[in-house]
Design a protein around this motif. Structure first.
Motif, PDB file in Angstrom:
ATOM      1  N   ASN A  81       0.788  -1.190   0.074  1.00 54.38           N
ATOM      2  CA  ASN A  81       0.118  -0.185  -0.146  1.00 54.38           C
ATOM      3  C   ASN A  81       0.762   1.337  -0.099  1.00 54.38           C
ATOM      4  O   ASN A  81       2.282   1.018  -0.130  1.00 54.38           O
ATOM      5  N   VAL A  82       0.268   2.165   0.112  1.00 57.19           N
ATOM      6  CA  VAL A  82       1.151   3.660   0.147  1.00 57.19           C
ATOM      7  C   VAL A  82       2.106   3.641   1.215  1.00 57.19           C
ATOM      8  O   VAL A  82       3.212   4.044   1.095  1.00 57.19           O
ATOM      9  N   ASN A 111      -0.825   8.916   5.934  1.00 60.23           N
ATOM     10  CA  ASN A 111       0.034   8.049   5.225  1.00 60.23           C
ATOM     11  C   ASN A 111       1.532   8.274   4.658  1.00 60.23           C
ATOM     12  O   ASN A 111       2.377   7.485   4.258  1.00 60.23           O
ATOM     13  N   GLN A 187      -4.590   8.189  -5.022  1.00 65.65           N
ATOM     14  CA  GLN A 187      -6.000   8.684  -5.802  1.00 65.65           C
ATOM     15  C   GLN A 187      -5.998   8.705  -7.362  1.00 65.65           C
ATOM     16  O   GLN A 187      -7.149   8.685  -7.758  1.00 65.65           O
ATOM     17  N   SER A 207      -1.737   1.548  -3.534  1.00 65.37           N
ATOM     18  CA  SER A 207      -2.452   0.307  -3.200  1.00 65.37           C
ATOM     19  C   SER A 207      -3.399   0.076  -4.530  1.00 65.37           C
ATOM     20  O   SER A 207      -3.649   1.002  -5.184  1.00 65.37           O
ATOM     21  N   LYS A 210      -8.076   1.350  -4.272  1.00 65.63           N
ATOM     22  CA  LYS A 210      -9.176   2.274  -4.795  1.00 65.63           C
ATOM     23  C   LYS A 210      -9.250   2.232  -6.207  1.00 65.63           C
ATOM     24  O   LYS A 210      -9.593   1.264  -6.880  1.00 65.63           O
TER      25      LYS A 210
HETATM   26  C1  PLP Z   1      -4.010  10.216  -0.662  1.00 58.24           C
HETATM   27  C2  PLP Z   1      -3.923   8.890   0.133  1.00 58.24           C
HETATM   28  N1  PLP Z   1      -2.819   8.384   0.582  1.00 58.24           N
HETATM   29  C3  PLP Z   1      -2.880   7.299   1.337  1.00 58.24           C
HETATM   30  C4  PLP Z   1      -3.876   6.680   1.280  1.00 58.24           C
HETATM   31  C5  PLP Z   1      -4.122   5.308   2.181  1.00 58.24           C
HETATM   32  O1  PLP Z   1      -2.724   4.798   2.650  1.00 58.24           O
HETATM   33  P1  PLP Z   1      -2.450   3.240   2.692  1.00 58.24           P
HETATM   34  O2  PLP Z   1      -2.448   2.769   1.200  1.00 58.24           O
HETATM   35  O3  PLP Z   1      -0.974   3.173   2.945  1.00 58.24           O
HETATM   36  O4  PLP Z   1      -3.464   2.632   3.352  1.00 58.24           O
HETATM   37  C6  PLP Z   1      -5.251   7.188   1.020  1.00 58.24           C
HETATM   38  C7  PLP Z   1      -6.606   6.779   1.592  1.00 58.24           C
HETATM   39  O5  PLP Z   1      -7.124   5.860   2.160  1.00 58.24           O
HETATM   40  C8  PLP Z   1      -5.132   8.497   0.254  1.00 58.24           C
HETATM   41  O6  PLP Z   1      -6.322   9.080  -0.089  1.00 58.24           O
END
Ligand code: PLP
Length: 394
Positions: A81-82, A111, A187, A207, A210
């Motif tokens: 994920n991010v 994050n 996003q 990730s 989305k």
């Molecule tokens: C801009 C952005 N970055 C990160 C995340 C989530 O981070 P991760 O992939 O680590 O759960 C989101 C949304 O949930 C997001 O909108």
């Protein structure tokens, strides 16, 4: 409803009983994506395939994601994920005390904020530039960089208010300082088009939970070949080691070599269910074509945004031509937070939309919508009708 995207739309069970305008929160599952995950689960239940056989889907995913973002498969590491991709990148930089990172903490998702904040413990300075009107202040970000700047980081589209970043400009400025442009792309991935080399991006993480329409806990880290050798991953296990033997348990020489490509960032066993889902979802997106996907998402978003302005909603975020995204937000920024707003009309509209089964979110106190290729004009119109009714009654 004459769009080429209609058969795609019909594959989403969630759309039978609700209007889904919330991809900026989370994906909905296409039935073919679900079927692929079930195929994988059946194979596990029957013990009918080896892990190596399942991993052909990991390879397929790398190739599909690379094609989607204008990269080479060798530049893609499969991750989670991010958070995972950002942390992996951070710990791969050889920081020196007195180095700095430039970013706009105001606009970043936590994050893509906490992992950088941690660097203060190592004597790295965080130069956070205040946002202007909910957007990146390009001149100030660029002006804040100097010869000790190692990284400039931002989101490709902020989670709120949802403006698209000019990555090309930021990347160019970063490269002049020999710094890396590291992008939180969750996003936009799977919805808006990217050509990461042309955009001067060094690292891009996402990730599949989305716009890539896959599962949680599976994602990608693009590491440009240009900067691969400047990054030394903190973690090391078998997938990151160059080897002629595909067997996971085959220990090679103690004098190991790292993979010659981005796979040096991969750690341990893959989330194979995530790979099946992502492969299936990206196949569907490829069938539509990235241009069609983006155009559809932006058309519906524009219809919604214009309609909200016509309804007289205050503070509808109005992007300039280069800032346009599939996110549509309204209401004062930061008068509230995640899932709540201190603004009465935002709360009232959100309640009425929920009642009408129109999926949306409240972020940073704003009413927030996000579109994808499965959305149709009527989705925007339904949301606008509900909002108009509430406004008239007020
Ligand atoms: C801009 C952005 N970055 C990160 C995340 C989530 O981070 P991760 O992939 O680590 O759960 C989101 C949304 O949930 C997001 O909108």
């Amino acid at each position: 409803m004459t769009h080429a995207t209609i058969p795609f739309r019909e594959g989403f069970p969630a759309l039978r009983n609700q209007t889904y305008l919330s991809i900026c929160d989370k994906m909905i599952l296409h039935r073919q994506v679900r079927a692929e995950v079930e195929t994988f689960l059946d194979a596990l239940a029957d013990a009918s395939a080896s892990r190596t056989q399942h991993e052909t889907r990991v390879t397929a995913c790398r190739e599909r994601f690379a094609a989607l973002v204008g990269a080479r498969p060798e530049e893609i590491a499969v991750g989670r994920n991010v958070s995972d991709g950002i942390n992996a990148t951070i710990w791969a930089v050889d920081w020196r005390e007195g180095d700095n990172v430039v970013l706009s903490l105001d606009l970043e998702h936590p994050n893509n904020a906490y992992p950088w904040l941690r660097l203060r413990e190592r004597g790295v300075e965080l130069r956070s530039i205040p946002a202007r009107d909910g957007r990146l202040d390009y001149a100030a970000l660029i002006g804040a960089m100097d010869d000790r700047t190692r990284v400039l980081t931002c989101a490709s589209v902020s989670f709120a208010p949802g403006f698209r970043a000019d990555l090309e400009r930021l990347g160019q400025a970063a490269h002049r300082r020999d710094a890396l442009l590291v992008v939180d792309g969750v996003q936009t991935a799977g919805i808006l088009q990217h050509d990461l080399h042309a955009e001067n991006v060094d690292v891009f993480v996402t990730s599949t939970s989305k716009g890539l329409l896959g599962l949680y806990g599976f994602g990608f880290q693009f590491v440009s070949a240009r900067c691969l050798d400047r990054l030394r991953p903190a973690y090391l296990s078998r997938p990151a080691v160059a080897s002629d033997n595909e067997d996971h348990s085959a220990m090679g020489s103690e004098a190991y070599r790292l993979q010659p490509d981005a796979r040096r960032f991969e750690v341990g066993s893959y989330n194979l269910a995530g790979a099946y889902a992502a492969d299936a979802a990206m196949a569907l997106l490829a069938q539509l074509g990235a241009e069609t996907v983006e155009a559809r998402a932006l058309d519906v978003a524009a219809r919604l945004r214009t309609g909200m302005v016509e309804l007289g909603l205050p503070d509808v975020a109005m992007p300039g031509p280069a800032e346009v995204s599939h996110l549509v937000t309204a209401g004062p920024l930061d008068a509230g937070g995640h899932g709540y707003s201190d603004t009465r009309w935002v709360t009232d509209l959100s309640a009425a939309l929920a009642e009408a089964r129109i999926a949306h979110t409240v972020r940073r106190g704003q009413l927030r919508f996000g579109t994808h290729a499965y959305n149709i004009d009527e989705d925007a119109d339904r949301a606008l009708d509900v909002m108009q009714t509430v406004r008239r009654a007020a």
